[in-house]
Design a protein around this motif. Sequence first.
Motif, PDB file in Angstrom:
ATOM      1  N   ALA A  94      28.419  47.099  40.325  1.00  0.00           N
ATOM      2  CA  ALA A  94      29.137  45.743  40.114  1.00  0.00           C
ATOM      3  C   ALA A  94      30.488  45.862  39.466  1.00  0.00           C
ATOM      4  N   LEU A  95      31.537  45.142  40.137  1.00  0.00           N
ATOM      5  CA  LEU A  95      32.778  44.657  39.605  1.00  0.00           C
ATOM      6  C   LEU A  95      32.816  43.308  39.672  1.00  0.00           C
ATOM      7  N   ASN A  96      32.900  42.857  38.434  1.00  0.00           N
ATOM      8  CA  ASN A  96      32.848  41.438  38.048  1.00  0.00           C
ATOM      9  C   ASN A  96      34.548  40.952  37.753  1.00  0.00           C
ATOM     10  N   TRP A  97      34.939  40.059  38.602  1.00  0.00           N
ATOM     11  CA  TRP A  97      36.394  40.036  38.579  1.00  0.00           C
ATOM     12  C   TRP A  97      36.603  38.306  38.291  1.00  0.00           C
ATOM     13  N   VAL A  98      36.957  38.056  36.994  1.00  0.00           N
ATOM     14  CA  VAL A  98      37.136  36.670  36.443  1.00  0.00           C
ATOM     15  C   VAL A  98      38.352  36.204  36.492  1.00  0.00           C
ATOM     16  N   GLN A  99      38.903  35.112  37.248  1.00  0.00           N
ATOM     17  CA  GLN A  99      40.027  34.708  37.505  1.00  0.00           C
ATOM     18  C   GLN A  99      40.251  33.579  36.516  1.00  0.00           C
TER      19      GLN A  99
END
Length: 321
Positions: free
Chosen positions: A234-239
Amino acid sequence: MDIRAAVVSSYDTPPRYEPFDLPAPSDEDQELVDVLAVGLHPRVRTGASGNHYTSTGKLPLVPGVDGVGRHADGRLVYFVADDDLVGPMATRTVIDRRRSVPLPDGTDVVKIAAAMNPAMSSWVALRRRVPVEAGQSVLILGATGNAGQMAVQVAKRLGAGRVVGAGRDRTRLAALAGLGADATVALTDDAEATATALAKEAAEVDLVIDYLWGKPAGDAIMALLRARADRSRALNWVQIGSMAGPTVELPSVALRSANFRLQGNGQGAVSTRTYLEELPFLVDEIESGGIAVTTRAVPLADVESVWNAPEVPGVRTVLVP
C-alpha cells in the motif's frame, strides 16, 4: 457591540482595520472573549479572497480560522472559528465553547496561534486519516512551505522511522535535516531528474502528505509507483493543499497497476469533532517544543499593510490586537 476588526468589504482589496458591529452571543454555547492572537495563515488569505471552497460570498466579513482568546475570568482558550460566527481577527469575538480547548496559564499565545493551524493538517492526517505506524516512512511533498516544515516534525513525533522532504526552495530544503528529515529531494524544472531523485529517496515510502497537487503531484505519483519494488504494498497518498495547482493529470493505470490509495484531508473529509478531539494533544506538543515554530507578532491595526507583504521564509505572522 462595537469592536475594532480587520474587515473585508471587497475580495479584491486587503482587510481594513475599522469599527465593526459584533453580534452578541445568541445561546448558552457561545461566549464573548478578548482576542489575544490570530495567525495570518494562507488559509485565512484564501478565505478572505473568496477563493476557498468553503467561501459563501457574503460580505463584509472578518477573516480568521482560529485564535487564542481570554475569557472574562482571565482563563486562556484556543478556539476554532465557527463558520456561522464573526471571524476572530478582531479585538473581541464570539466563540463556540464546543470548538475550544483551555490553555494553561503562561502559555505563549503567539506561538499557539502561529502553529496550530499549519500543524493540524498533518497531525490529523497522520493520527486519524491514515494513522502512521511506528517505523513507517513518510514523504512530505511541499516540505519547504511552513505547513510542510511542520509536517516533517509531526511525522517524526508520531513515530515515522524515515521522513523524506521534497520542495523547491533549496535553502529551506537544506534546513529540513534539523527538523528531522532523513533525506530531501529538490523539485526542479527538470522533470526527469526530479523523478529519478524521488524514485531513489522515496520509492518505498508508506505515506505521502501532499501540500502541492498540480503537476508536481502527478509526476511524483508516477515516479514512485514505477519505482516500487512491490506495487501491491500500500501507498497512501493524503492530499492536503494545492499550492501548485487545483487539478492533477493522472493516468488510470496508476490506480489499476498498484495498491495506491488517494484521499484528502480537510474540512469535510474529517469531522469537526475529530479535529477538536486532537486539539489538546497538539497544544501539548507545541507548548512543550516538540513542534517548533518561529513567529513574528504584528499589531492588528497594521493588517492592511501586512496582508500582502512578502512572507519571511520559515516565519509565521500573528496579528495581536
